[in-house]
Write a protein that holds these residues in place. Structure first.
Motif, mmCIF file in Angstrom:
data_model
loop_
_atom_site.group_PDB
_atom_site.id
_atom_site.type_symbol
_atom_site.label_atom_id
_atom_site.label_comp_id
_atom_site.label_asym_id
_atom_site.label_seq_id
_atom_site.Cartn_x
_atom_site.Cartn_y
_atom_site.Cartn_z
ATOM 1 N N UNK A 1 0.827 -1.204 0.000
ATOM 2 C CA UNK A 1 0.000 0.000 0.000
ATOM 3 C C UNK A 1 0.865 1.260 0.000
ATOM 4 N N UNK A 2 1.923 1.220 0.816
ATOM 5 C CA UNK A 2 2.816 2.377 0.920
ATOM 6 C C UNK A 2 3.529 2.634 -0.412
ATOM 7 N N UNK A 3 3.922 1.558 -1.093
ATOM 8 C CA UNK A 3 4.590 1.699 -2.388
ATOM 9 C C UNK A 3 3.621 2.251 -3.425
ATOM 10 N N UNK B 1 1.682 6.773 -6.810
ATOM 11 C CA UNK B 1 0.631 7.716 -7.210
ATOM 12 C C UNK B 1 1.075 9.155 -6.967
ATOM 13 N N UNK B 2 1.632 9.415 -5.794
ATOM 14 C CA UNK B 2 2.093 10.769 -5.467
ATOM 15 C C UNK B 2 3.203 11.196 -6.434
ATOM 16 N N UNK C 1 13.748 3.620 0.149
ATOM 17 C CA UNK C 1 12.674 3.771 1.129
ATOM 18 C C UNK C 1 11.488 2.871 0.787
ATOM 19 N N UNK C 2 11.148 2.754 -0.500
ATOM 20 C CA UNK C 2 9.945 2.037 -0.901
ATOM 21 C C UNK C 2 10.209 0.727 -1.631
#
Length: 139
Positions: free
Chosen positions: A1-3, A8-9, A68-69
């Protein structure tokens, strides 16, 4: 979800930057390529900004233990110039000069001028499909 959220951002930020920089306007891109006519230097500033950001990123990445991702960095490992790479770059440049759009600005332009951008995006996707067909036939 975080990735997914980071993707998207990042995509929205990239698209907004292209739109604010005027890169979704094919006339602006063609104006940059028209060095002997009514030359528009805007694209040079957009490219220069991208080069500065990437120069900083290339200095920071080796100092990081991991992204980070993601679990690991996926950096390019090849440095050779192949006929396929050169041909693809030439085809990209010809298409960019004719249409005044490349994939990123073309997709971002779907929000600003959907009808015109849709023609480009459909043609781009068709071209990608044709390449895959030829690659599949030659393997």
């Amino acid at each position: 979800m975080r990735t997914a959220l980071a993707s998207i951002v990042s995509g929205v930020l990239f698209g907004a930057g292209l739109a604010l920089g005027g890169m979704t306007d094919p006339a602006r891109v063609r104006g940059f390529l028209d060095i002997f006519g009514d030359w528009d230097p805007t694209l040079a500033f957009v490219m220069g900004g991208a080069v500065i950001v990437m120069a900083i990123a290339w200095r920071i990445v080796p100092r990081l233990a991991e992204p980070i991702f993601a679990g690991e960095f996926h950096l390019p490992t090849k440095s050779d110039l192949t006929p396929r790479l050169i041909g693809g770059a030439a085809l990209f440049g010809i298409g960019w000069g004719i249409a005044g759009l490349c994939p990123g600005p073309g997709i971002a332009a779907l929000v600003i001028e959907p009808a015109a951008a849709a023609i480009f995006v459909v043609a781009m996707l068709a071209g990608m499909a044709v390449v895959r067909l030829f690659e599949g036939a030659s393997s």
